[in-house]
Design a protein around this motif. Structure first.
Motif, PDB file in Angstrom:
ATOM      1  N   ALA A   1      59.630  86.825  63.650  1.00 58.22           N
ATOM      2  CA  ALA A   1      60.480  86.839  64.839  1.00 58.22           C
ATOM      3  C   ALA A   1      59.966  85.842  65.872  1.00 58.22           C
ATOM      4  N   LEU A   2      58.659  85.804  66.082  1.00 59.19           N
ATOM      5  CA  LEU A   2      58.087  84.874  67.055  1.00 59.19           C
ATOM      6  C   LEU A   2      58.313  83.419  66.638  1.00 59.19           C
ATOM      7  N   ILE A   3      58.175  83.134  65.354  1.00 56.32           N
ATOM      8  CA  ILE A   3      58.433  81.771  64.863  1.00 56.32           C
ATOM      9  C   ILE A   3      59.893  81.406  65.098  1.00 56.32           C
ATOM     10  N   TYR A   4      60.803  82.329  64.782  1.00 51.57           N
ATOM     11  CA  TYR A   4      62.226  82.062  65.027  1.00 51.57           C
ATOM     12  C   TYR A   4      62.499  81.860  66.514  1.00 51.57           C
ATOM     13  N   PHE A   5      61.869  82.677  67.368  1.00 51.55           N
ATOM     14  CA  PHE A   5      62.052  82.519  68.811  1.00 51.55           C
ATOM     15  C   PHE A   5      61.586  81.140  69.279  1.00 51.55           C
ATOM     16  N   VAL A   6      60.392  80.748  68.880  1.00 52.57           N
ATOM     17  CA  VAL A   6      59.825  79.475  69.336  1.00 52.57           C
ATOM     18  C   VAL A   6      60.709  78.311  68.903  1.00 52.57           C
ATOM     19  N   PHE A   7      61.014  78.241  67.598  1.00 51.79           N
ATOM     20  CA  PHE A   7      61.859  77.147  67.124  1.00 51.79           C
ATOM     21  C   PHE A   7      63.248  77.217  67.750  1.00 51.79           C
ATOM     22  N   GLY A   8      63.790  78.405  67.879  1.00 53.82           N
ATOM     23  CA  GLY A   8      65.110  78.552  68.478  1.00 53.82           C
ATOM     24  C   GLY A   8      65.151  78.052  69.906  1.00 53.82           C
ATOM     25  N   PHE A   9      64.150  78.422  70.704  1.00 53.68           N
ATOM     26  CA  PHE A   9      64.138  77.973  72.097  1.00 53.68           C
ATOM     27  C   PHE A   9      63.899  76.470  72.204  1.00 53.68           C
ATOM     28  N   VAL A  10      63.072  75.915  71.321  1.00 53.18           N
ATOM     29  CA  VAL A  10      62.865  74.460  71.349  1.00 53.18           C
ATOM     30  C   VAL A  10      64.174  73.748  71.003  1.00 53.18           C
ATOM     31  N   PHE A  11      64.867  74.213  69.965  1.00 46.06           N
ATOM     32  CA  PHE A  11      66.157  73.605  69.615  1.00 46.06           C
ATOM     33  C   PHE A  11      67.178  73.788  70.733  1.00 46.06           C
ATOM     34  N   LEU A  12      67.155  74.929  71.387  1.00 42.63           N
ATOM     35  CA  LEU A  12      68.098  75.197  72.472  1.00 42.63           C
ATOM     36  C   LEU A  12      67.833  74.293  73.681  1.00 42.63           C
ATOM     37  N   ILE A  13      66.580  74.186  74.069  1.00 39.64           N
ATOM     38  CA  ILE A  13      66.229  73.454  75.278  1.00 39.64           C
ATOM     39  C   ILE A  13      66.199  71.940  75.054  1.00 39.64           C
ATOM     40  N   HIS A  14      65.639  71.512  73.926  1.00 36.45           N
ATOM     41  CA  HIS A  14      65.484  70.076  73.696  1.00 36.45           C
ATOM     42  C   HIS A  14      65.764  69.741  72.230  1.00 36.45           C
ATOM     43  N   PRO A  15      67.040  69.746  71.825  1.00 32.47           N
ATOM     44  CA  PRO A  15      67.376  69.539  70.408  1.00 32.47           C
ATOM     45  C   PRO A  15      66.944  68.186  69.865  1.00 32.47           C
TER      46      PRO A  15
ATOM     47  N   ALA B   1      73.463  75.262  69.210  1.00 31.77           N
ATOM     48  CA  ALA B   1      74.145  76.492  68.794  1.00 31.77           C
ATOM     49  C   ALA B   1      73.611  77.021  67.467  1.00 31.77           C
ATOM     50  N   VAL B   2      73.570  76.143  66.469  1.00 31.85           N
ATOM     51  CA  VAL B   2      73.206  76.604  65.127  1.00 31.85           C
ATOM     52  C   VAL B   2      71.706  76.831  65.003  1.00 31.85           C
ATOM     53  N   TYR B   3      70.915  75.824  65.333  1.00 32.56           N
ATOM     54  CA  TYR B   3      69.470  75.958  65.158  1.00 32.56           C
ATOM     55  C   TYR B   3      68.813  76.699  66.309  1.00 32.56           C
TER      56      TYR B   3
ATOM     57  N   ILE C   1      67.251  82.157  67.502  1.00 33.65           N
ATOM     58  CA  ILE C   1      66.914  83.157  68.526  1.00 33.65           C
ATOM     59  C   ILE C   1      67.530  84.503  68.150  1.00 33.65           C
ATOM     60  N   GLY C   2      68.786  84.491  67.715  1.00 34.23           N
ATOM     61  CA  GLY C   2      69.444  85.734  67.294  1.00 34.23           C
ATOM     62  C   GLY C   2      68.747  86.386  66.115  1.00 34.23           C
ATOM     63  N   LEU C   3      68.338  85.585  65.149  1.00 31.95           N
ATOM     64  CA  LEU C   3      67.629  86.131  63.989  1.00 31.95           C
ATOM     65  C   LEU C   3      66.280  86.706  64.412  1.00 31.95           C
ATOM     66  N   GLY C   4      65.617  86.035  65.331  1.00 30.41           N
ATOM     67  CA  GLY C   4      64.358  86.573  65.859  1.00 30.41           C
ATOM     68  C   GLY C   4      64.569  87.914  66.542  1.00 30.41           C
TER      69      GLY C   4
ATOM     70  N   TYR D   1      64.136  93.815  66.463  1.00 27.31           N
ATOM     71  CA  TYR D   1      64.780  95.127  66.500  1.00 27.31           C
ATOM     72  C   TYR D   1      64.336  95.965  65.302  1.00 27.31           C
ATOM     73  N   PHE D   2      64.417  95.386  64.106  1.00 28.40           N
ATOM     74  CA  PHE D   2      64.035  96.129  62.912  1.00 28.40           C
ATOM     75  C   PHE D   2      62.561  96.502  62.932  1.00 28.40           C
ATOM     76  N   CYS D   3      61.754  95.667  63.531  1.00 25.06           N
ATOM     77  CA  CYS D   3      60.327  95.955  63.614  1.00 25.06           C
ATOM     78  C   CYS D   3      60.039  97.113  64.567  1.00 25.06           C
ATOM     79  N   LEU D   4      60.761  97.164  65.670  1.00 24.60           N
ATOM     80  CA  LEU D   4      60.499  98.162  66.708  1.00 24.60           C
ATOM     81  C   LEU D   4      61.272  99.465  66.506  1.00 24.60           C
ATOM     82  N   ALA D   5      62.412  99.407  65.836  1.00 21.98           N
ATOM     83  CA  ALA D   5      63.223 100.614  65.635  1.00 21.98           C
ATOM     84  C   ALA D   5      62.571 101.510  64.586  1.00 21.98           C
ATOM     85  N   LYS D   6      62.675 102.780  64.809  1.00 22.22           N
ATOM     86  CA  LYS D   6      62.065 103.747  63.897  1.00 22.22           C
ATOM     87  C   LYS D   6      62.721 103.673  62.518  1.00 22.22           C
TER      88      LYS D   6
END
Length: 160
Positions: A12-26, A48-50, A55-58, A63-68
């Protein structure tokens, strides 16, 4: 369960980092791979895509990690998402000869994460089927649903 949650959190953290980098500076990421974006609408597609998709996948993995009792579902999502990415990358390497170091390292990392998710999914499923099983130092598995371990333990004698 702990290793499964660590894998989901790390992913999730890897997806977040790459997602935010693509979002902010594609342009930064695409340029590293030799892709020149011809115009700003192309940059928006990358955002949008990357950016958005990663970010959504992250968020879904977190969610799956934290949900019981949802870790197994998170492992399935991770295995399919990164597994298909890995197979697609391998297809491109074979088809186009795009086997530069970046693609090869990405393929290996994606494949390892997918394989770990699959293995951990089956371990989690086994644990859910028999919540009383434990692993012991002597290598035997204890549990109510493990018909083989009980028989082996009956025949096992400690070395003198």
């Amino acid at each position: 369960m702990k290793i499964s949650k660590i894998l989901l959190t790390l992913s999730a953290l890897i997806y977040f980092v790459f997602g935010f980098v693509f979002l902010i500076h594609p342009d930064a990421i695409t340029t590293m791979d030799g892709i020149v974006l011809p115009d700003r609408p192309a940059a928006n597609h990358i955002r949008a895509v990357y950016g958005g998709m990663e970010i959504g996948l992250g968020m879904v993995l977190m969610y799956f990690c934290l949900a019981k009792d949802e870790v197994k579902n998170g492992l399935i999502v991770l295995a399919f998402s990164i597994g298909v990415t890995s197979v697609s990358r391998l297809y491109g390497i074979v088809l186009d000869g795009g086997g530069d170091m970046s693609n090869i390292l990405s393929f290996v990392a994606e494949f390892v994460f997918a394989a770990m998710a699959v293995i951990l999914f089956f371990l989690e499923r086994r644990k859910a089927a028999d919540p009383n099983h434990t692993f012991h130092n002597d290598g035997f598995i204890q549990g109510n649903n493990n018909r083989y371990s009980n028989e082996i333990q009956r025949n096992y004698q400690e070395p003198n």
